[in-house]
Design a protein around this motif. Structure first.
Motif, mmCIF file in Angstrom:
data_model
loop_
_atom_site.group_PDB
_atom_site.id
_atom_site.type_symbol
_atom_site.label_atom_id
_atom_site.label_comp_id
_atom_site.label_asym_id
_atom_site.label_seq_id
_atom_site.Cartn_x
_atom_site.Cartn_y
_atom_site.Cartn_z
ATOM 1 N N ASP A 206 0.805 -1.220 0.000
ATOM 2 C CA ASP A 206 0.000 0.000 0.000
ATOM 3 C C ASP A 206 0.840 1.273 0.000
ATOM 4 O O ASP A 206 0.306 2.359 0.122
ATOM 5 C CB ASP A 206 -0.974 0.003 1.195
ATOM 6 C CG ASP A 206 -0.241 -0.126 2.522
ATOM 7 O OD1 ASP A 206 0.981 -0.371 2.490
ATOM 8 O OD2 ASP A 206 -0.881 0.012 3.581
ATOM 9 N N SER A 208 2.468 4.348 -1.495
ATOM 10 C CA SER A 208 2.291 5.063 -2.757
ATOM 11 C C SER A 208 3.192 6.290 -2.837
ATOM 12 O O SER A 208 3.120 7.040 -3.795
ATOM 13 C CB SER A 208 0.824 5.451 -2.953
ATOM 14 O OG SER A 208 0.415 6.295 -1.908
ATOM 15 N N ALA A 233 -1.264 0.591 -6.058
ATOM 16 C CA ALA A 233 -0.538 1.651 -5.368
ATOM 17 C C ALA A 233 0.875 1.799 -5.947
ATOM 18 O O ALA A 233 1.405 2.896 -6.064
ATOM 19 C CB ALA A 233 -0.475 1.370 -3.868
ATOM 20 N N THR B 209 -0.110 9.751 -8.124
ATOM 21 C CA THR B 209 -0.448 8.405 -7.637
ATOM 22 C C THR B 209 -1.387 7.679 -8.583
ATOM 23 O O THR B 209 -1.517 6.468 -8.513
ATOM 24 C CB THR B 209 -1.124 8.454 -6.244
ATOM 25 O OG1 THR B 209 -2.263 9.274 -6.353
ATOM 26 C CG2 THR B 209 -0.196 8.984 -5.195
ATOM 27 N N ALA B 218 -5.456 3.198 0.419
ATOM 28 C CA ALA B 218 -4.070 3.574 0.667
ATOM 29 C C ALA B 218 -3.976 4.827 1.538
ATOM 30 O O ALA B 218 -2.950 5.094 2.151
ATOM 31 C CB ALA B 218 -3.338 3.800 -0.652
#
Lengths: 417, 289
Positions: A206, A208, A233, B209, B218
Motif C-alpha cells: 500500500d 504510494s 498503489a 499516484t 491507501a
C-alpha cells in the motif's frame, strides 16, 4: 391434527425425501457434462487481472463446446468470485470440489490464494490448474502451473538489460513472497552475468509515496532499475519516477509491469523504453495470436485494455487440460493427470506450450519486449523454455507423491542464501 | 550537500502529504465527530473528477484546484443530507454507515469507470535539478499548496462568521440553536467543506499516484492516524502530528527502507497515543485551532 414425535419424524423424513429428489436427479444428469470451476477475482483489488482471465476461460470453454465438447460431453463452466479475499477462496474451492464435484478447478491469482486452496483441492482430489506467472517452486502431482517463473523470464531479461544499459543494477520489489523471491533471482542472474546489484528495496503493497527511494536510486547511480513492484498503489512509482525526470536518465526493466495493461494507464513518457519479459504479449505477430486477440475482444462483454500473460494463459490452461481429457478419453482425474504428463502440447496464442512432467509446469516461449509509445515491441523470442528454477527442487517422476511448495524455490539449490 | 537538500525536501514533502491527506478528515472527524470511513473515497472521487475533466478537455489546473473540490463538496452535502444528518452524536453508527458508503462509492465508480482508469495526466510541473539530483517540481508545488490550504482553512474558521458559527455549533449545538443558529445548515456546510478539502487533496495527488476505485484504502489509515494523533485542535493537531509522523516515516525510510519506515510511523503513533491519549494537542498547543 395431533402431532406426536412419531408422526413428526415420518412427515419430516418424507419431506426431506421430496427435497432431496431434485438433488439426486440433478446428480444423475450431471454425469453427462464435465464441470470446470473457475475461481478468479472479479471484484476487489485484483479484478484488474481477474476479469479478463475469466473472459478468456469462458472463451476457451465456449470454443470446446462449439467443437462438440470433450469425448462427447459438454463442458460446464461454474464461476465464483472470491472478491480478492483469501477466505472466499477456501470457501469456494470447497464448494467447487465437494459441492459441485468439479472435474477441474482453474483458480487463483496471487500465490497466497493458490496456497490457500491447493492443499484443499488435494484433499478432495480435484485436479487444479494455476495459470498465473509466479515465483516458482510448487511441486504437486495434482497441481499444474502454466505461468512463467523467474528462471524463464528474469533469466532472459537481466542479461538483455545489462547488455543494453550496463552492469550496475538497482532492484525495487513488492514486499511479499513474489517480490522477495524474484529479487533474489534478479540478484543471482546479475552476478552470473558479471554485474553488481547495488541495492534491493522492498515496498509494502500500500505504499504510494516513493520519493525517498527515488533519491536513493539517484545517489546509488545504477545503470538501470529492475522493478518487481505489484498492484495499483505501486503504479505510483513509475509516475513519480517520471515526474522527477528520471525515466530518460536511468532506464527501467520490469517483470511485472504491463501485465494488466499498466503501460496504458500511465502517461506515455512514464513507461517509454522500459524492458519487459513474459511468456506472452498481445503484440505477438502470429496468425494464431491475431485470431485469439480478435475473438477474445469480440466475446468479452467488457473492454479489455490489454491482453497480458495471465489472460492468454487462462485460455491456454483450459486448452491444455482439454487436450489431456481428449487424450485420456475420460474425465477421470488420474487418467487426465497421466495424459497431461505424457506430455500434452497445445499450439496457442503464445506459441507451443508443453507440460513439463517433472514439475507439472510448462515449457513455453519467452519474449522480451520494449515499450515504445504505449505499445510493446517484441525484440527477442526464446522457444520452449523450461522452468529451470522449479526443476532444481522438484522431480515428480522420481517422487510422485508430493504436494509441496518449496518456498525458497531452489534459491538454496541455486547457491543463494 | 545537494543530497542533503533533496532529503530535506523529501521529508518536507512527506509531512505535507500526510497533512494534505488528513485535513479533510480533521474537519469531518475532528470537528464534527463523524468517523468518516469514506474519507479515502472522497479523495478518490477528487482524483476521478480530475481524470474525467481533463479527458474531456478541461484545463488541468482548473480541474484540480476548482472543479474537484466543488464536485466532491457537493457530493459531501448530498451525503450529509441523505445519510449523516440522522447520525450526529452516534459515533459508532457513523462508522458503520460511512463504511457502507465507502463500499458503495467503490462499487459505483467501478461500475461506471471499470476497475482501472487511464490516468494519463502528468504532473503539470517539471523536474528540478539540485546539484546532481533530480527531484519532482510537483512535490514542491504540493508543499506550497498544503501550506496555503492550511492558511485558508485557518482564516475561514478564525475570521469569518461562518467559521465562528461552525466552531460554536460543534462545541455546543444546543446553545448555538438557542441563539438562533440553524445548526442543521451549519452541519451540512461543514461536512461539505470537509469533503471539498478531501476532494482537493485527492485531485492534487492524482497526477503522481493515479486513480483506481480502491485507491482510498491507501489513504484512509494514514489519515486517521494523523488526525487522531493530532488531537482536539484540528489544524494545529493535524499539522503537528503530520510533522512528527511524516518526519519519522521519511527519515526511517531513508535510513533503512520503506517497510521499516511504515512500521516506524505506526509505532510512533502507538507510543504517542500511549503517552498522550488525547493526542498532541491534548497537551501542547491547547489553545490552537
Amino acid at each position: 391434527m395431533t402431532m406426536n414425535r412419531r408422526t413428526l419424524l415420518k412427515s419430516a423424513s418424507a419431506a426431506s425425501l421430496v427435497l432431496a429428489a431434485p438433488g439426486i436427479v440433478g446428480r444423475a444428469r450431471a454425469n453427462d457434462t464435465i464441470k470446470l470451476a473457475a475461481i478468479l477475482d472479479q471484484s476487489g483489488g485484483l479484478d484488474l487481472l481477474g476479469r479478463p482471465m475469466l473472459a478468456a476461460t469462458k472463451m476457451a470453454v465456449d470454443e470446446i463446446n462449439a467443437a462438440g465438447g470433450l469425448n462427447g460431453a459438454e463442458v460446464e463452466l461454474i464461476s465464483y468470485d472470491p472478491q480478492t479475499t483469501i477466505q472466499f477462496y477456501t470457501q469456494f474451492a470447497t464448494q467447487a470440489a465437494a459441492g459441485d464435484r468439479a472435474d477441474v478447478v482453474h483458480a487463483g491469482i496471487t500465490s497466497a490464494s493458490r496456497e490457500a486452496i491447493r492443499p484443499l483441492l488435494n484433499r478432495y482430489q480435484s485436479l487444479y490448474f494455476y495459470n498465473t506467472l509466479y515465483e516458482g517452486g510448487v511441486c504437486d502431482m495434482n497441481n499444474f502451473c502454466t505461468g512463467s517463473t523467474p528462471a524463464q523470464t528474469v533469466e532472459k531479461l537481466v542479461p538483455f538489460a545489462m547488455e543494453r544499459f550496463g552492469k550496475k543494477v538497482y532492484v525495487v520489489a513488492a514486499d511479499y513472497n513474489y517480490g522477495q523471491i524474484t529479487a533474489q533471482w534478479v540478484k543471482k542472474y546479475v552476478e552470473d552475468n558479471g554485474g553488481e546489484t547495488v541495492d534491493i528495496e522492498f515496498f509494502p503493497l500500500d505504499v504510494s509515496n516513493f520519493g525517498p527511494s527515488i533519491q536513493k536510486i539517484q545517489a546509488a547511480k545504477p545503470d538501470f532499475v529492475m522493478s518487481a513492484l505489484v498492484g495499483a498503489a505501486h503504479i505510483s512509482f513509475y509516475r513519480q519516477y517520471a515526474s522527477a525526470g528520471l525515466t530518460t536518465e536511468i532506464p527501467l526493466a520490469s517483470t511485472t509491469f504491463a501485465l494488466g495493461g499498466e503501460h496504458l494507464l500511465v502517461s506515455p513518457e512514464a513507461a517509454e523504453g522500459m524492458l519487459l519479459a513474459y511468456g506472452y504479449f498481445e503484440e505477438i505477430d502470429t496468425p494464431a495470436n491475431a485470431e485469439f486477440v480478435e475473438k477474445l475482444r469480440a466475446s468479452s462483454s467488457e473492454e479489455i485494455p490489454y491482453i497480458g500473460e495471465t489472460t492468454a494463459r487462462s485460455y491456454e490452461g483450459v486448452m491444455l487440460w482439454a487436450e489431456a481429457v481428449k487424450k485420456a478419453g475420460t474425465k477421470d482425474r488420474m487418467a487426465v493427470i497421466d495424459a497431461l504428463r505424457s506430455p500434452v502440447s497445445f499450439d496457442g496464442p503464445s506459441g507451443t506450450m508443453t507440460i513439463e512432467p517433472k514439475t507439472n509446469h510448462a515449457l513455453q516461449n519467452v519474449y522480451i519486449g520494449e515499450i515504445k509509445n504505449q505499445k510493446i515491441e517484441i525484440i527477442e523470442e526464446f522457444e520452449a523454455q523450461p522452468p529451470a528454477d522449479t526443476l532444481l527442487v522438484c522431480d515428480l517422476d522420481e517422487n510422485p507423491n508430493q504436494s509441496t511448495f518449496y518456498f525458497e524455490n531452489g534459491l538454496a539449490a541455486a547457491g543463494i542464501e | 550537500m545537494d543530497y542533503a537538500a533533496v532529503i530535506v525536501l523529501q521529508v518536507a514533502y512527506g509531512i505535507a502529504n500526510l497533512a494534505l491527506i488528513g485535513l479533510g478528515l480533521a474537519i469531518i472527524f475532528g470537528m464534527m465527530r463523524v468517523i468518516n470511513l469514506a474519507h479515502g473515497e472522497f479523495l478518490m472521487l477528487g482524483g476521478y473528477t480530475v481524470v474525467v475533466a481533463t479527458n474531456n478537455g478541461v484545463n488541468l489546473w482548473f480541474a484540480m484546484l476548482i472543479l474537484a473540490p466543488v464536485v466532491v463538496g457537493l457530493i459531501g452535502v448530498v451525503v450529509e443530507r441523505v445519510l449523516i444528518r440522522f447520525l450526529y452524536g452516534r459515533m459508532v453508527d457513523t462508522l458503520l454507515a460511512t463504511w457502507g458508503l465507502s463500499l458503495f462509492l467503490i462499487g459505483l465508480v467501478t461500475t461506471i469507470f471499470g476497475p482501472t482508469t487511464t490516468t494519463t495526466v502528468s504532473p503539470p510541473v517539471g523536474a528540478l535539478k539540485i546539484g546532481d539530483f533530480f527531484t519532482s517540481g510537483y512535490e514542491l508545488f504540493l508543499i506550497a499548496v498544503t501550506l496555503a490550504l492550511f492558511a485558508l482553512v485557518y482564516a475561514v474558521l478564525k475570521f469569518t462568521k461562518l467559521g465562528l458559527l461552525a466552531r460554536g455549533t460543534m462545541q455546543r449545538a444546543d446553545m448555538a440553536a438557542a441563539l438562533g443558529v440553524s445548526t442543521s445548515t451549519i452541519y451540512m456546510i461543514t461536512f461539505g467543506l470537509g469533503a471539498a478539502v478531501a476532494g482537493l487533496a485527492g485531485a492534487l495527488l492524482a497526477p503522481i499516484t493515479g486513480v483506481v476505485p480502491t485507491i482510498g484504502a491507501a489513504y484512509i489509515a494514514k489519515a486517521f492516524i494523523t488526525v487522531i494523533s493530532g488531537g482536539a485542535a484540528i489544524l494545529a493537531g493535524t499539522a503537528s502530528a503530520a510533522a512528527l509522523l511524516g518526519f519519522i516515516n521519511q527519515a526511517i525510510t531513508f535510513i533503512t527502507g520503506p517497510t521499516v519506515g511504515e512500521v516506524a510511523l505506526l509505532v510512533a503513533a502507538i507510543v504517542l497515543l500511549r503517552l498522550l491519549p488525547t493526542g498532541i494537542t491534548g497537551r501542547f498547543f491547547r489553545r490552537g485551532l
